[in-house]
Design a protein around this motif. Structure first.
Motif: not given
Length: 518
Positions: A81-85, A139-144
């Motif tokens: 999980v890639f999270r960008i805030d 597979k990758v999860v991206v949360l922005i």
């Protein structure tokens, strides 16, 4: 009850026993999609949604024990999980966006063994997504979170184009790495459409008006009863209301958001939780901050809310924001100051009516408009305490006196006059703002018949007032129009006392000169 006010981390809420309105069935349904976008007003629970999805996709099963998703999810697969805030930071500083992403990339590259061969954040982001998929086999999860804040902070400023270009570099990676992506969600207050920030990123599904996800953020009436009934009963007792009356007051103050044709009522979660915790019906959401980007846009466009609220719109008019537009409607709606109040299906095309969602928003937003328009501060306070009290008690002479005093207090200086497009328009907008402010406590109606529409109709529990104003005309002419146009006919059988009030207003004196009541 422990209220999660200011807490947006799912694990903290669960582990510390704070109240959590269980929406994990909706979270599960959302997680079955691929690339999504969700637009909701500020402080509506978007960050908590992102955090909940993060815990879910990391397979943190124990956090979801006893929640609805436990019956739906059997595998609990762990994904990278890639999270960008983007919810915090000084995005007016050149290069700040890239620095935020670089800090995230440094950590992810180390975690997945990716060498830093390139400086461009877009290339680095693409490489680490591919590497995470290869290393984990998942597979990758991206949360922005708050994807649009870097744009909104610099809207209509020189930095805007630089920030747009920086975001374009980041978001374009989703199309390039689609084969490596399990799920992507971007949340924000606004939806930028047809601008370069989304060039090359055209495969997202906008769920903002999808009725299946109306309740994904916010609190429904059923949820209010299920989770907070005892708290509302205690609040009612403390404030001296019945429980039913307390529910009605909460609804009037904080309910009324609709995000689709389903017209499901949604309460503002931030205001409701604050009201229950503090046992007071205050304007919590509105007092928590006013977006400067919205005020700049309204001021630049000299927005007349009468025009905005008098028409119906296709959804594209208020869901898509075009950065070069001169129409602020989309920004007002998406920021939460207007909501859907009805719709018509005309030949398969839906046309929506918009209005303020509730008392809190209407009172605060109209006061904000009035303060800016009249170049005064705290316009609402004297109006609410004086004119409204006179309306409630049927004291028409006092209503005239208070209105005259207010008109006399408006600073008609040179700077103010520059804002007036035509005096007739200014005069009618002044009246609109005054009575819209009052209608937070009474009911302002704009009933139209085949012969016309009264200038102002105000209804209280005991009285109905029909006002007709004549600029440089007489009060008798105004009263005659009320009778000739039949404005009072809908109230023929109404038990409340009816006042027909004709008002003459002088453009020279800028005040009321005649006032007749029958």
């Amino acid at each position: 009850m422990k209220y999660p006010i200011g807490t947006q981390t799912f694990s903290t809420i669960i582990e510390e026993g704070m109240v959590y309105v269980d929406k994990t069935d909706l979270v599960y349904n959302l997680a079955q999609k691929h690339v999504c976008f969700l637009c909701r007003p500020r402080r509506f629970g978007k960050s908590l949604l992102i955090s909940t999805l993060e815990s879910y996709f990391k397979g943190e099963k124990e956090l979801f024990k006893g929640l609805k998703i436990e019956e739906l999810e059997k595998d609990w697969t762990q994904y990278p999980v890639f999270r960008i805030d983007f919810s915090k930071g000084n995005f007016k500083a050149p290069g700040y966006i890239s620095n935020v992403v670089r800090n995230c990339l440094d950590k992810w590259e180390e975690e997945y063994g990716v060498s830093k061969k390139y400086e461009e954040v877009g290339i680095r982001f693409s490489n680490v997504i591919a590497a995470a998929h290869a290393k984990t086999g998942r597979k990758v999860v991206v949360l922005i979170d708050e994807y649009d804040k870097p744009m909104l902070d610099v809207l209509m400023e020189p930095q805007e184009q630089l920030n747009r270009d920086a975001l374009k570099e980041i978001y374009s990676t989703f199309k390039e790495t689609d084969e490596h992506l399990r799920f992507v969600l971007l949340t924000g207050v606004t939806k930028f459409s047809q601008v370069s920030v989304f060039s090359g990123f055209n495969q997202s599904e906008d769920i903002s008006m999808n009725p299946k996800f109306d309740a994904l953020c916010g609190i429904t009436k059923d949820e209010l009863v299920e989770y907070f009934d005892s708290e509302i009963e205690a609040m009612a007792e403390e404030l001296g209301y019945s429980k039913d009356e307390m529910y009605l007051r909460l609804k009037r103050q904080y309910d009324g958001y609709h995000f689709s044709k389903k017209m499901l009522d949604i309460f503002n979660p931030y205001s409701v939780l604050n009201a229950l915790m503090k046992r007071e019906l205050n304007d919590y959401w509105f007092a928590s901050g006013t977006p400067t980007y919205l005020m700049r846009l309204l001021d630049r466009n000299k927005t007349d809310m009468r025009d905005i609220l008098s028409r119906q719109y296709e959804s594209s008019y208020f869901m898509d924001y075009k950065a070069d537009t001169e129409d602020p409607l989309a920004m007002i709606y998406q920021s939460g100051y207007l909501t859907i109040k009805g719709y018509e299906n005309l030949g398969g095309t839906y046309f929506y009516a918009l209005d303020y969602p509730n008392v809190e928003v209407k009172k605060g937003f109209v006061a904000l408009l009035a303060n800016d328009y009249f170049k005064m501060t705290n316009v609402q306070q004297p109006l609410a305490l004086t004119i409204n009290k006179a309306l409630m008690q049927g004291r028409t002479d006092d209503i005239r006196g208070e209105l005259s005093s207010f008109f006399a207090s408006i600073p008609y200086n040179a700077n103010y006059q520059e804002r007036v497009w035509s005096y007739e328009s200014h005069y009618h907008y002044t009246l609109y703002l005054i009575f819209r402010l009052l209608s937070c406590y009474t009911t302002l109606t704009e009933k139209e018949n085949s012969r016309g529409r009264a200038d102002i109709i105000v209804e209280t529990n005991d009285y109905v007032y029909i006002f007709e104003f004549k600029l440089d005309g007489t009060a008798s002419e105004a009263l005659k129009q009320i009778d000739d146009k039949g404005y009072a006919e809908p109230y023929a059988a109404d038990p409340r006392k009816l006042f027909k009030i004709g008002v003459g207003f002088s453009s020279e004196k800028k005040n009321i000169t005649e006032w007749e009541v029958i």
